[in-house]
Design a protein around this motif. Structure first.
Motif, PDB file in Angstrom:
ATOM      1  N   PHE A   1       0.817  -1.000  -0.077  1.00 13.03           N
ATOM      2  CA  PHE A   1       0.238   0.252  -0.084  1.00 13.03           C
ATOM      3  C   PHE A   1       0.895   0.808   0.128  1.00 13.03           C
ATOM      4  N   GLU A   2       0.141   2.026  -0.978  1.00 14.21           N
ATOM      5  CA  GLU A   2       1.911   3.490  -0.663  1.00 14.21           C
ATOM      6  C   GLU A   2       1.221   4.435  -0.546  1.00 14.21           C
ATOM      7  N   GLY A   3       0.239   4.477   0.600  1.00 14.57           N
ATOM      8  CA  GLY A   3      -0.481   5.594   1.187  1.00 14.57           C
ATOM      9  C   GLY A   3      -0.712   7.324  -0.182  1.00 14.57           C
ATOM     10  N   ARG A   4      -1.244   6.844  -0.924  1.00  8.20           N
ATOM     11  CA  ARG A   4      -1.246   7.875  -2.118  1.00  8.20           C
ATOM     12  C   ARG A   4      -3.372   8.194  -1.245  1.00  8.20           C
ATOM     13  N   SER A   5      -3.938   6.988  -0.521  1.00  6.98           N
ATOM     14  CA  SER A   5      -4.674   7.637  -0.351  1.00  6.98           C
ATOM     15  C   SER A   5      -4.775   7.079   0.953  1.00  6.98           C
ATOM     16  N   SER A   6      -5.844   7.384   2.495  1.00  7.85           N
ATOM     17  CA  SER A   6      -5.985   7.450   3.465  1.00  7.85           C
ATOM     18  C   SER A   6      -6.302   5.813   3.830  1.00  7.85           C
ATOM     19  N   VAL A   7      -5.572   5.985   4.956  1.00  5.88           N
ATOM     20  CA  VAL A   7      -6.160   4.547   5.582  1.00  5.88           C
ATOM     21  C   VAL A   7      -7.365   3.565   5.398  1.00  5.88           C
ATOM     22  N   ALA A   8      -8.441   4.678   5.766  1.00  8.94           N
ATOM     23  CA  ALA A   8      -9.749   4.250   5.406  1.00  8.94           C
ATOM     24  C   ALA A   8     -10.340   4.126   4.117  1.00  8.94           C
ATOM     25  N   THR A   9      -9.955   5.520   3.404  1.00 14.43           N
ATOM     26  CA  THR A   9     -10.211   4.879   2.002  1.00 14.43           C
ATOM     27  C   THR A   9      -9.550   4.170   1.051  1.00 14.43           C
ATOM     28  N   TRP A  10      -8.719   3.562   1.497  1.00 16.62           N
ATOM     29  CA  TRP A  10      -8.241   2.398   1.659  1.00 16.62           C
ATOM     30  C   TRP A  10      -8.538   0.872   2.243  1.00 16.62           C
ATOM     31  N   LEU A  11      -9.220   1.032   3.441  1.00 15.35           N
ATOM     32  CA  LEU A  11     -10.336  -0.196   3.157  1.00 15.35           C
ATOM     33  C   LEU A  11     -11.014   0.199   2.801  1.00 15.35           C
ATOM     34  N   TYR A  12     -11.934   0.816   2.784  1.00 17.53           N
ATOM     35  CA  TYR A  12     -13.608   1.261   1.801  1.00 17.53           C
ATOM     36  C   TYR A  12     -13.272   0.570   0.370  1.00 17.53           C
ATOM     37  N   ARG A  13     -12.621   0.589  -0.057  1.00 15.84           N
ATOM     38  CA  ARG A  13     -11.379   0.490  -1.335  1.00 15.84           C
ATOM     39  C   ARG A  13     -11.951  -0.576  -1.427  1.00 15.84           C
ATOM     40  N   ILE A  14     -11.421  -1.825  -0.421  1.00 17.37           N
ATOM     41  CA  ILE A  14     -11.007  -2.922  -0.239  1.00 17.37           C
ATOM     42  C   ILE A  14     -13.010  -3.851  -0.383  1.00 17.37           C
ATOM     43  N   ALA A  15     -13.720  -2.345   0.859  1.00 17.98           N
ATOM     44  CA  ALA A  15     -14.729  -4.132   1.457  1.00 17.98           C
ATOM     45  C   ALA A  15     -15.625  -3.467   0.350  1.00 17.98           C
ATOM     46  N   SER A  16     -15.474  -2.438  -0.627  1.00 16.25           N
ATOM     47  CA  SER A  16     -16.361  -2.434  -1.445  1.00 16.25           C
ATOM     48  C   SER A  16     -15.992  -3.228  -2.272  1.00 16.25           C
ATOM     49  N   ASN A  17     -15.121  -3.407  -3.335  1.00 12.75           N
ATOM     50  CA  ASN A  17     -15.193  -4.854  -3.988  1.00 12.75           C
ATOM     51  C   ASN A  17     -15.622  -5.773  -3.788  1.00 12.75           C
ATOM     52  N   GLU A  18     -14.839  -6.468  -2.032  1.00 12.88           N
ATOM     53  CA  GLU A  18     -15.828  -7.652  -1.931  1.00 12.88           C
ATOM     54  C   GLU A  18     -17.138  -7.135  -1.700  1.00 12.88           C
ATOM     55  N   ALA A  19     -17.415  -6.802  -1.305  1.00 10.23           N
ATOM     56  CA  ALA A  19     -19.174  -6.661  -1.066  1.00 10.23           C
ATOM     57  C   ALA A  19     -19.725  -6.603  -2.575  1.00 10.23           C
ATOM     58  N   PHE A  20     -19.064  -6.120  -3.473  1.00  8.12           N
ATOM     59  CA  PHE A  20     -20.058  -6.309  -5.103  1.00  8.12           C
ATOM     60  C   PHE A  20     -19.942  -7.538  -5.451  1.00  8.12           C
ATOM     61  N   MET A  21     -18.874  -7.692  -5.010  1.00  6.10           N
ATOM     62  CA  MET A  21     -17.977  -9.316  -5.560  1.00  6.10           C
ATOM     63  C   MET A  21     -19.172 -10.317  -4.682  1.00  6.10           C
ATOM     64  N   ALA A  22     -19.305 -10.259  -3.603  1.00 10.71           N
ATOM     65  CA  ALA A  22     -20.603 -10.951  -3.020  1.00 10.71           C
ATOM     66  C   ALA A  22     -21.765 -11.230  -3.254  1.00 10.71           C
ATOM     67  N   LEU A  23     -21.804  -9.682  -3.903  1.00  9.52           N
ATOM     68  CA  LEU A  23     -23.873  -9.423  -4.576  1.00  9.52           C
ATOM     69  C   LEU A  23     -23.104  -9.940  -6.300  1.00  9.52           C
ATOM     70  N   ARG A  24     -22.983  -9.861  -6.133  1.00 10.03           N
ATOM     71  CA  ARG A  24     -22.953 -10.280  -8.087  1.00 10.03           C
ATOM     72  C   ARG A  24     -22.785 -12.178  -7.819  1.00 10.03           C
ATOM     73  N   ARG A  25     -22.152 -13.102  -7.281  1.00  4.42           N
ATOM     74  CA  ARG A  25     -23.112 -14.257  -6.270  1.00  4.42           C
ATOM     75  C   ARG A  25     -23.709 -14.379  -6.220  1.00  4.42           C
ATOM     76  N   ARG A  26     -24.309 -13.813  -5.305  1.00  2.00           N
ATOM     77  CA  ARG A  26     -25.411 -14.037  -4.877  1.00  2.00           C
ATOM     78  C   ARG A  26     -26.675 -13.691  -5.932  1.00  2.00           C
ATOM     79  N   LYS A  27     -26.943 -11.998  -6.039  1.00  5.43           N
ATOM     80  CA  LYS A  27     -28.024 -11.536  -6.793  1.00  5.43           C
ATOM     81  C   LYS A  27     -26.771 -10.782  -8.284  1.00  5.43           C
ATOM     82  N   PRO A  28     -26.820 -11.785  -9.420  1.00  2.00           N
ATOM     83  CA  PRO A  28     -26.324 -11.326 -10.622  1.00  2.00           C
ATOM     84  C   PRO A  28     -26.778 -10.110 -11.482  1.00  2.00           C
ATOM     85  N   GLU A  29     -28.279 -10.315 -11.591  1.00  4.47           N
ATOM     86  CA  GLU A  29     -29.209  -8.984 -11.759  1.00  4.47           C
ATOM     87  C   GLU A  29     -29.066  -8.268 -11.968  1.00  4.47           C
ATOM     88  N   ALA A  30     -29.156  -8.306 -10.140  1.00  7.24           N
ATOM     89  CA  ALA A  30     -28.907  -6.894  -9.518  1.00  7.24           C
ATOM     90  C   ALA A  30     -27.817  -5.690 -10.059  1.00  7.24           C
TER      91      ALA A  30
END
Ligand code: ZN
Lengths: 213, 90
Positions: A78-107
């Motif tokens: 992690f290069e620290g170009r964004s804050s650690v918090a923003t970086w965590l939210y990025r990982i979390a959003s990615n993970e959440a969208f992957m989970a959503l695609r698995r469960r409800k691809p149409e959404a």
């Protein structure tokens, strides 16, 4: 599953550890106390975000765990170009969208149409409900309604609204977290807020009638 | 709700309203919006209720705590169980 890169006696340093902001250099040097603090500080917001995107407690818990596991593994790069918090939210959003695609691809697939620039939906509900008393606006029933209204937003609008208006990120941080342009954040935020305004107006207009009866 | 003025103005301003309630627009654009609201009750209501909508959501923060069992499993998975106990005492 995770290697203990440093064995710090638990409890020894914890009292001195400052709650925020997280120290990137400490995190990157493998300071487990600092990492535990990070988990403690952000697990609430990240779980809430995950739950509102995936809509399912078990999936949200998986997202929560995966977010911190990936964060731990990728800290060194992690290069620290964004804050650690923003970086965590990025990982979390990615993970959440992957989970959503698995469960409800149409959404997620209908989201492609979101970016069409043919203007916003014209406001339909024109009732001034701002004068309702605070205890009515924020009653437990109202809060439940506020919460449910978010679920009706398309996922790509919802995540922008959650990061910006619920988690309090700036437009720029939201753009960084989602890897989209600031212009796209603004467009999606406007659309999300206008849709929520419609739902809330519909609900509060009814409360207003009761109040005035 | 009667309005006799050009309705296209309302549509044009709609795109700026989210940034307007955030206070993120230049003064000159704010002036245009405020002048329009003075003449258009409909847009005034839209702006007021949009602002209130954002305010109400912000009033529902902070995040509720993670359920105890979810938190325990998270710390276990991350091998931070020892630290979890330490953190509960502060
Ligand atoms: Zn107007």
């Amino acid at each position: 599953m995770l290697e203990s890169t440093l064995n710090v006696p638990p409890g020894a340093l914890i009292a001195e550890a400052s709650p925020a902001p997280p120290s990137l250099s400490k995190l990157q040097s493998g300071d487990r106390v600092e990492f535990a603090q990070l988990v403690d500080t952000y697990s609430g917001p990240i779980y809430r975000l995950a739950l509102k995107i995936v809509g399912h407690p078990q999936d949200a818990e998986d997202v929560l765990q995966e977010t911190f596991i990936k964060a731990f593994r990728n800290l060194s790069t992690f290069e620290g170009r964004s804050s650690v918090a923003t970086w965590l939210y990025r990982i979390a959003s990615n993970e959440a969208f992957m989970a959503l695609r698995r469960r409800k691809p149409e959404a997620v697939s209908v989201d492609e149409e979101i970016e069409t620039p043919d203007g916003e939906q014209e406001p339909v509900q024109i009732v001034d409900w701002c004068c309702l008393p605070e205890e009515e606006l924020l009653s437990s029933e109202s809060r439940e309604h506020l919460d449910k209204a978010i679920d009706h937003l398309a996922p790509v609008l919802r995540v922008v609204f959650l990061l910006r208006d619920i988690e309090g990120l700036s437009v720029r941080e939201t753009a960084e977290a989602l890897r989209i342009s600031e212009a796209a954040v603004k467009t999606r935020l406007l659309r999300a807020r206008l849709q929520l305004r419609e739902r809330l107006s519909h609900y509060y207009a009814e409360r207003l009638k009761v109040e005035q009866a | 709700m009667t309005h006799t003025h050009e309705h296209s103005e309302c549509r044009k301003l709609l795109a700026s309203l989210s940034e307007y309630v955030d206070g993120a627009l230049d003064e000159s654009i704010c002036d245009v919006i405020e002048q329009h609201m003075g003449e258009c009750e409909r847009c005034e209501i839209v702006v007021d209720t949009l602002r209130k909508t954002v305010e109400l959501y912000r009033a529902t923060v902070p995040a509720p705590p993670v359920p105890e069992d979810v938190r325990a499993r998270l710390f276990l998975r991350l091998e931070l169980t020892d630290f979890m106990k330490a953190m509960e005492s502060d």
